[in-house]
Design an enzyme around this catalytic site. Structure first.
Site, PDB file in Angstrom:
ATOM      1  N   LYS A  30       0.853  -1.194   0.000  1.00 17.42           N
ATOM      2  CA  LYS A  30       0.000   0.000   0.000  1.00 17.42           C
ATOM      3  C   LYS A  30       0.890   1.246   0.000  1.00 17.42           C
ATOM      4  O   LYS A  30       1.772   1.391   0.860  1.00 17.42           O
ATOM      5  CB  LYS A  30      -0.881  -0.028   1.243  1.00 17.42           C
ATOM      6  CG  LYS A  30      -2.213   0.664   1.094  1.00 17.42           C
ATOM      7  CD  LYS A  30      -2.881   0.685   2.457  1.00 17.42           C
ATOM      8  CE  LYS A  30      -4.369   0.632   2.364  1.00 17.42           C
ATOM      9  NZ  LYS A  30      -4.976   0.823   3.702  1.00 17.42           N
TER      10      LYS A  30
HETATM   11  C1  E4P Z   1      -8.386   1.749   3.593  1.00 11.76           C
HETATM   12  O1  E4P Z   1      -7.532   1.028   3.126  1.00 11.76           O
HETATM   13  C2  E4P Z   1      -8.261   2.438   4.888  1.00 11.76           C
HETATM   14  O2  E4P Z   1      -7.611   1.584   5.794  1.00 11.76           O
HETATM   15  C3  E4P Z   1      -9.578   2.790   5.527  1.00 11.76           C
HETATM   16  O3  E4P Z   1     -10.684   2.457   4.726  1.00 11.76           O
HETATM   17  C4  E4P Z   1      -9.603   4.117   6.171  1.00 11.76           C
HETATM   18  O4  E4P Z   1     -10.857   4.321   6.752  1.00 11.76           O
HETATM   19  P1  E4P Z   1     -11.154   5.393   7.884  1.00 11.76           P
HETATM   20  O5  E4P Z   1     -11.488   6.685   7.230  1.00 11.76           O
HETATM   21  O6  E4P Z   1     -12.342   4.825   8.613  1.00 11.76           O
HETATM   22  O7  E4P Z   1      -9.934   5.485   8.751  1.00 11.76           O
END
Ligand code: E4P
Length: 213
Positions: free
Chosen positions: A82
């Site tokens: 990522k």
């Molecule tokens: C995606 O890969 C992220 O980990 C995640 O969806 C972030 O979400 P949040 O806005 O609830 O932290």
């Protein structure tokens, strides 16, 4: 549509994978910090349950991202690196694509960022819809815009709807044809539930007791 679990909790991954509906997991540094467990062990353990586990680099320069990403990819073939949506991140996406290392671009908040990440070589892009909703914008409208663009071209890049907050987000993302949705554990556990299912099952079982009884 593929369903991913947005967590760094291995037990939750094992539980929901056992339902037969889980295609992957997305972790991020905040989720890993919340669990307080060893990152490498967590990722490897999750890879035993699903074919796609996003592990986020924390370096902010290309050289650092390259080093971390190559290390993560060596842990297990199910690891997806990522990478944040920055210009250094774009360089890393381009590099990882040339090496056959799968990537997921995180922190996408505009269609322009989505197009750039796909062109650089991302396998997955993650627009964060809940965080857009949080600041009074329409996160799902961004997914609609991105899916419209994706229809015009042949990007080898899946659209992952991230930062989902409730079951309606998953249904709306599916209606727009998004390829993947990542879902927090509490929201995922709401997906199989319906009050009428519970009432209906109780009635069937009560009636059956009368027959059996
Ligand atoms: C995606 O890969 C992220 O980990 C995640 O969806 C972030 O979400 P949040 O806005 O609830 O932290």
């Amino acid at each position: 549509m593929k369903l991913f679990l947005d967590t760094a909790n291995v037990e939750s991954v094992a539980e929901i994978a056992s339902w037969g509906v889980l295609d992957g997991v997305t972790t991020n540094p905040s989720l890993v910090a919340k669990e307080g467990k060893d990152f490498k062990k967590t990722v490897i353990e999750m890879c035993k349950h699903v074919p796609c586990v996003s592990a986020q680099v924390t370096a902010t320069d290309f050289a650092g991202m390259k080093k971390q990403g190559e290390e993560y990819a060596s842990w297990h073939k199910h690891v997806v690196v990522k990478v944040p949506m920055t210009t250094e991140g774009l360089k890393a996406l381009h590099y990882f694509r040339s090496k056959g290392i799968r990537t997921n671009t995180t922190l996408i908040f505009s269609a322009a960022q989505a197009v750039l990440a796909a062109k650089a070589g991302a396998n997955i892009i993650s627009p964060f819809i809940g965080r857009l909703d949080d600041i009074g914008e329409n996160g799902m409208a961004l997914i609609g815009e991105i899916m419209q663009i994706w229809l015009q071209y042949d990007f080898d890049c899946e659209v992952l709807v991230a930062s989902t907050r409730h079951p309606r987000h998953i249904v709306d993302a599916a209606k727009l044809g998004a390829h993947i949705c990542t879902v927090p554990v509490d929201v995922f556990k709401k997906l199989p539930q319906h009050a009428l299912t519970d009432v209906g099952l109780k009635r069937f079982l009560d009636d059956w007791k009368k027959v059996a009884g």
